[in-house]
Scaffold this motif. Structure first.
Motif: not given
Length: 277
Positions: A133-142, A159-160, A144-153, A168-171
């Protein structure tokens, strides 16, 4: 009192998180977009966590690594209740502020390095898999032109490679890792992510899997969405929205999180006016 809080912020007696929040809002207040734009999808952004949200959780391997490094270096074994609080915290923060193993940053860095070596040995080259479901979620954001950032400790070296392997990097419009945050507070990962998205905090949605992310998001005035996975939903009663998996997080659900926006923004505007009286 807004003026009192402003003075305390200037004097350094107020939390750095609140001061950063206020500074960010003041900067964003100038040239504020029209109401029609504020209510459009172009004016909110998503900050998502990594481990346990986009990819399978590595919590078990991390805990095992902590227990092994404690035994190897003859450090006090961390209790279960403390281990449950480390999720989302940088290793040096865990060592110095949660486990209280040392107050020496240099020593904490050495322990953290050894813990990472043990973690790598436990994982044996296996990288976490993409959560369904993560890729389809990121596709949805894309879409609808909703910007998304990854934040992790987690450190960038973890991560990279996973993002590259899973394509997934290009999302992402921004990526914040342990190296980007010198503060022990989770809030500052979100502050950095919001700045990269160029979105005010009140127009950001944080997608996480722990109460730590809920508390940090609300501290900044952000919306909080929890992906429970196998965890019971009632553990996250303070979140703005709780879903079992990312497949259940739709664009409509995200947009509805800002349904009471008009009740919030005038309060900020009034506070701005009061601050200069």
């Amino acid at each position: 009192n807004p003026l009192e809080r402003q003075n305390r912020c200037a004097a350094g007696s107020l939390s750095s998180t609140w001061c950063a929040w206020r500074l960010q809002f003041q900067k964003g207040a100038k040239g504020c977009p029209s109401r029609s734009r504020r209510l459009s999808t172009a004016w909110f952004g998503v900050i998502t966590e990594f481990d346990g949200v986009l990819v399978d959780s590595t919590e078990a391997a991390n805990i095992q690594a902590w227990l092994e490094v404690a035994e190897e270096m003859r450090l006090p074994r961390p209790l279960g209740q403390v281990l449950r609080r480390i999720q989302g915290a940088r290793d040096e923060v865990v060592i110095m502020q949660l486990f209280h193993w040392t107050r020496n940053p240099s020593q904490a860095a050495k322990i953290a390095q050894r813990k990472e070596e043990i973690y790598d040995s436990i994982m044996n080259g296996v990288q976490p898999a993409e959560v369904p479901g993560s890729r389809s979620f990121l596709d949805t954001l894309r879409n609808y032109n909703i910007p998304v950032a990854l934040a992790t400790a987690q450190p960038e070296r973890r991560v990279r490679p996973v993002l590259e392997k899973l394509n997934l990097s290009n999302y992402f419009d921004g990526i914040v890792t342990a190296e980007d945050n010198g503060s022990p507070e989770v809030e500052f990962y979100y502050i950095s992510a919001a700045n990269q998205l160029q979105r005010p905090f009140v127009r950001c949605i944080v997608v996480g899997d722990s109460n730590r992310s809920v508390e940090a998001a609300h501290e900044l005035g952000m919306k909080s969405v929890i992906v429970t996975g196998s965890q019971p939903a009632w553990n996250f009663s303070n979140a703005d929205l709780v879903v079992r998996n990312l497949s259940a997080l739709s664009f409509v659900n995200m947009k509805k999180l800002f349904g009471n926006e008009d009740l919030i923004e005038p309060q900020f505007e009034q506070e701005e006016e009061s601050s200069y009286l």
